[in-house]
Design an enzyme around this catalytic site. Structure first.
Site, PDB file in Angstrom:
ATOM      1  NE  ARG A   1      -2.903  -0.763   3.464  1.00  0.00           N
ATOM      2  CZ  ARG A   1      -3.853  -1.226   4.301  1.00  0.00           C
ATOM      3  NH1 ARG A   1      -5.070  -1.409   3.866  1.00  0.00           N
ATOM      4  NH2 ARG A   1      -3.564  -1.461   5.547  1.00  0.00           N
TER       5      ARG A   1
ATOM      6  NE  ARG B   1      -2.588   2.352   7.258  1.00  0.00           N
ATOM      7  CZ  ARG B   1      -3.696   1.636   7.381  1.00  0.00           C
ATOM      8  NH1 ARG B   1      -4.630   1.704   6.446  1.00  0.00           N
ATOM      9  NH2 ARG B   1      -3.891   0.863   8.425  1.00  0.00           N
TER      10      ARG B   1
HETATM   11  P1  ADP Z   1      -6.772  -1.931   8.632  1.00  0.00           P
HETATM   12  O1  ADP Z   1      -8.190  -2.362   8.360  1.00  0.00           O
HETATM   13  O2  ADP Z   1      -5.916  -1.957   7.417  1.00  0.00           O
HETATM   14  O3  ADP Z   1      -6.143  -2.667   9.792  1.00  0.00           O
HETATM   15  P2  ADP Z   1      -7.640   0.761   9.429  1.00  0.00           P
HETATM   16  O4  ADP Z   1      -7.188   1.884   8.593  1.00  0.00           O
HETATM   17  O5  ADP Z   1      -9.078   0.359   9.359  1.00  0.00           O
HETATM   18  O6  ADP Z   1      -6.661  -0.433   9.103  1.00  0.00           O
HETATM   19  O7  ADP Z   1      -7.326   1.075  10.966  1.00  0.00           O
HETATM   20  C1  ADP Z   1      -6.060   1.529  11.375  1.00  0.00           C
HETATM   21  C2  ADP Z   1      -5.973   1.461  12.887  1.00  0.00           C
HETATM   22  O8  ADP Z   1      -6.953   2.340  13.465  1.00  0.00           O
HETATM   23  C3  ADP Z   1      -6.279   0.097  13.487  1.00  0.00           C
HETATM   24  O9  ADP Z   1      -5.158  -0.758  13.505  1.00  0.00           O
HETATM   25  C4  ADP Z   1      -6.743   0.493  14.895  1.00  0.00           C
HETATM   26  O10 ADP Z   1      -5.641   0.817  15.716  1.00  0.00           O
HETATM   27  C5  ADP Z   1      -7.524   1.775  14.638  1.00  0.00           C
HETATM   28  N1  ADP Z   1      -8.968   1.508  14.410  1.00  0.00           N
HETATM   29  C6  ADP Z   1      -9.661   1.721  13.257  1.00  0.00           C
HETATM   30  N2  ADP Z   1     -10.950   1.381  13.403  1.00  0.00           N
HETATM   31  C7  ADP Z   1     -11.084   0.927  14.674  1.00  0.00           C
HETATM   32  C8  ADP Z   1     -12.182   0.428  15.442  1.00  0.00           C
HETATM   33  N3  ADP Z   1     -13.425   0.311  14.916  1.00  0.00           N
HETATM   34  N4  ADP Z   1     -11.948   0.074  16.723  1.00  0.00           N
HETATM   35  C9  ADP Z   1     -10.723   0.198  17.284  1.00  0.00           C
HETATM   36  N5  ADP Z   1      -9.647   0.649  16.619  1.00  0.00           N
HETATM   37  C10 ADP Z   1      -9.809   1.015  15.326  1.00  0.00           C
END
Ligand code: ADP
Length: 279
Positions: free
Chosen positions: A170, A214
């Site tokens: 990514r 990222r």
């Molecule tokens: P991915 O799906 O690629 O792991 P995201 O961009 O959705 O990454 O999320 C990045 C980070 O943000 C997660 O690893 C977590 O730390 C936090 N995060 C995102 N959405 C949530 C959620 N619904 N609950 C808790 N932490 C979240």
């Protein structure tokens, strides 16, 4: 499937009043409701969909395409977390530490960020949403269920051996924020499994020199995120499966193969799709 199709059709056909989420913030204090406010019949409003799926599966890509197609906001909690983390706000340092270890942020913080985003959107007259990255735990799903009706939950799936490579490939343009992927995936089918090809999603030349990754897309952190996802996702999927709202969608390949099939699964093939040409 017939019930799902009906749900999808009525949700897509319906366009009208904005839904407010003011009860989301207060619900975190009492996850044992159901709250009676904030619900609007599906037929009277825009779509309220959720995307589930492992890190790297492509939730952001497909949620954002559908959001353009249906004219509803794509709300990714990961983006909300990164915005807060990059700000000079009081949570910034704490969030950076959590995210860079691949751990989940607390429900309280996530609900606070999501409520703020929904309230700002409501003030701008936004209606409906496609959520990406929320809910991630059963508790988050119950909280959401207490404040509004989700019409459909799309569970994107992709073979496990590809997810790490997709995350590590990514890239984001540091100037325009565009999302790209340099991973070139070509796996020969075996044991009855078909071949899988996913071409890289390369940036235009003006973005090429500005690509960044990222900070949480490193091998150990992605592995930890995948581990946590597998640990917590089953109850969330079961929650929506029991409600008859879960649409399982196995990605057959990259965007050119997957996008038309996803539209078909969603009964959206006859939508005016300006993105197919760009797939
Ligand atoms: P991915 O799906 O690629 O792991 P995201 O961009 O959705 O990454 O999320 C990045 C980070 O943000 C997660 O690893 C977590 O730390 C936090 N995060 C995102 N959405 C949530 C959620 N619904 N609950 C808790 N932490 C979240």
């Amino acid at each position: 499937m017939a019930v799902l199709n009906r749900l999808i059709r009525s949700a897509v056909a319906a366009r009208s009043p904005a839904l407010t989420f003011s009860s989301l913030s207060s619900s975190i204090k009492d996850p044992s409701f159901p709250a009676t406010t904030g619900r609007t019949a599906a037929a009277e409003r825009n779509v309220q969909w959720v995307f589930l799926g492992c890190p790297g599966v492509g939730k952001g890509t497909y949620a954002s395409r559908l959001s353009s197609l249906l004219g509803v906001p794509h709300i990714a909690t990961g983006d909300l977390v990164r915005e807060e983390l990059n700000s000079s706000g009081p949570l910034s340092k704490q969030l950076a530490e959590i995210v860079n270890q691949g751990k989940l942020v607390s429900d309280e913080i996530i609900i606070k960020l999501l409520s703020k985003r929904l309230e700002e959107g409501g003030a701008r007259g936004e209606s409906g949403f496609i959520l990406d990255g929320f809910p991630r735990t059963l508790r988050q799903a119950e909280i959401l269920d207490g404040v509004t009706e989700i019409d459909l939950v799309i569970n994107l799936k992709l073979r496990e051996d590809v997810l790490l490579e997709k995350c590590l490939g990514r890239r984001i343009c540091s100037q325009c924020g565009g999302n790209f992927n340099i991973a070139n995936i070509n796996i020969k089918g075996e044991n009855g499994r078909p071949d899988l090809s996913m071409a890289p999603l390369l940036p235009p030349s003006h973005c090429a020199s500005k690509l960044i990754a990222r900070s949480d897309d490193t091998e150990p952190v992605v592995k930890e995120r995948l581990r946590i996802y597998h640990e917590l996702s089953q109850p969330v999927e079961d929650f929506y499966r029991k409600q008859g709202k879960l649409l399982e969608f196995e990605l057959p390949g990259g965007i050119p193969e997957s996008w038309p099939k996803l539209l078909h699964a969603l009964n959206l093939d006859d939508h005016d799709d300006k993105q197919s040409a760009a797939a």
